[in-house]
Write an enzyme that holds these catalytic residues in place. Sequence first.
Site, PDB file in Angstrom:
ATOM      1  N   ARG A 149       0.843  -1.181   0.000  1.00 19.33           N
ATOM      2  CA  ARG A 149       0.000   0.000   0.000  1.00 19.33           C
ATOM      3  C   ARG A 149       0.889   1.246   0.000  1.00 19.33           C
ATOM      4  NH1 ARG A 149      -2.175  -3.663   3.761  1.00 19.33           N
ATOM      5  NH2 ARG A 149      -4.273  -4.406   3.229  1.00 19.33           N
ATOM      6  N   LYS A 174      -3.011  -2.783   7.896  1.00 19.05           N
ATOM      7  CA  LYS A 174      -4.288  -3.368   8.292  1.00 19.05           C
ATOM      8  C   LYS A 174      -4.107  -4.415   9.396  1.00 19.05           C
ATOM      9  CE  LYS A 174      -6.901  -1.104   5.421  1.00 19.05           C
ATOM     10  NZ  LYS A 174      -7.596  -1.725   4.299  1.00 19.05           N
ATOM     11  N   HIS A 244      -2.692   1.805  -6.147  1.00 19.80           N
ATOM     12  CA  HIS A 244      -3.506   0.609  -5.913  1.00 19.80           C
ATOM     13  C   HIS A 244      -3.669  -0.208  -7.183  1.00 19.80           C
ATOM     14  CE1 HIS A 244      -5.131  -0.738  -2.158  1.00 19.80           C
ATOM     15  NE2 HIS A 244      -6.191  -1.261  -2.754  1.00 19.80           N
ATOM     16  N   ARG A 247      -0.925  -2.606  -7.035  1.00 25.53           N
ATOM     17  CA  ARG A 247      -1.238  -3.658  -6.059  1.00 25.53           C
ATOM     18  C   ARG A 247      -2.177  -4.697  -6.685  1.00 25.53           C
ATOM     19  NH1 ARG A 247      -1.477  -4.659  -0.516  1.00 25.53           N
ATOM     20  NH2 ARG A 247      -3.474  -5.321   0.341  1.00 25.53           N
ATOM     21  N   HIS A 270      -3.701  -9.063   3.515  1.00 22.96           N
ATOM     22  CA  HIS A 270      -5.151  -9.137   3.726  1.00 22.96           C
ATOM     23  C   HIS A 270      -5.448  -9.881   5.024  1.00 22.96           C
ATOM     24  CE1 HIS A 270      -6.144  -8.673  -0.840  1.00 22.96           C
ATOM     25  NE2 HIS A 270      -5.855  -7.535  -0.258  1.00 22.96           N
ATOM     26  N   TYR A 279     -10.056 -10.482  -6.927  1.00 22.90           N
ATOM     27  CA  TYR A 279      -9.095 -10.721  -7.999  1.00 22.90           C
ATOM     28  C   TYR A 279      -9.458 -11.936  -8.850  1.00 22.90           C
ATOM     29  CZ  TYR A 279      -6.505  -7.543  -5.034  1.00 22.90           C
ATOM     30  OH  TYR A 279      -6.141  -6.468  -4.276  1.00 22.90           O
TER      31      TYR A 279
END
Length: 299
Positions: A149, A174, A244, A247, A270, A279
């Site tokens: 990120r 995260k 992003h 990413r 994640h 995805y």
Amino acid sequence: MPFDDDLERFVKWMRDERELTPCTVEQWHYRAAKFLSWCADAGLNLATLQPQDIDSYFATYGVQHWSRVSARHMANYLRVFLRYASSIGACRPGLADSMQGSRRYALESLPYALDWEDVRRLIADASGDDERNVRDRAIILLLAVYGLRRGEVAALRIDQVDRANGQLQIWRLKRRQPQVYPLVSPVSEALHRYIDEARPAVGLPEIFIRIRAPRVPITAPAIYDIVNRRLRALGLQAAHLGPHALRHSCAARLLAKGLTLKEIGDPLGHRTSMATMTYTKVDLASLRQVADLDLGGLQ
């Protein structure tokens, strides 16, 4: 800045009481500041703000700047800010609960991955020997190879690059925990070249520094500007032209190589497999295999 005292108290509350990450604090501060600036321009007072005033913000400013998904995120940001403002008596109680965000459906949109050849073009575009190109190449490789990120790249420190053991330690925003990656050769070379040859001699722990004065660490929004500017200069077309997208490109490439959702989600930081599910919708090779199945005459 309009309502500066209220805004600064909001930042202090996020940082000291909620203990949110610097990247999150910066983002929420930016969103709240935009809203308060609009209020000032519209001649509105935070203390007497009405639900219809917030509706007007979304109907005038929002419709020109946000997609439906972005409007929903903005509604979430404003609820947090207005609940805090209400708790300190800066606005009327219940104002946050009067807001209604647009409905959003799980996996409703396609991820905005770039074709990997376009990613290669972007990396090659930053092949110059000047400070800007050397720095930007290292940033782009971190985004594309590891799927980091933008806030994680901006916060990266020199001591997180372990040259001796060939490791890169990233603090996952995260998950709120460190994660160690192998330092692959192209990224290692780009980082070492920037740190050893191009980076200005400043006594700061962060790796990436502004090109112009003041010579301070770059911010997460600056990472977006770097990628966006270079993608647009190459004439590339995508729904979103920012970090992003790289990413997503990283994730789509891993999926195409046959990795499982967990194997993809873990290096991306994640917390759940649901965050990786989006995805699967761009795995065109697998979709074509499904389309080619012989269904034996079934309708």
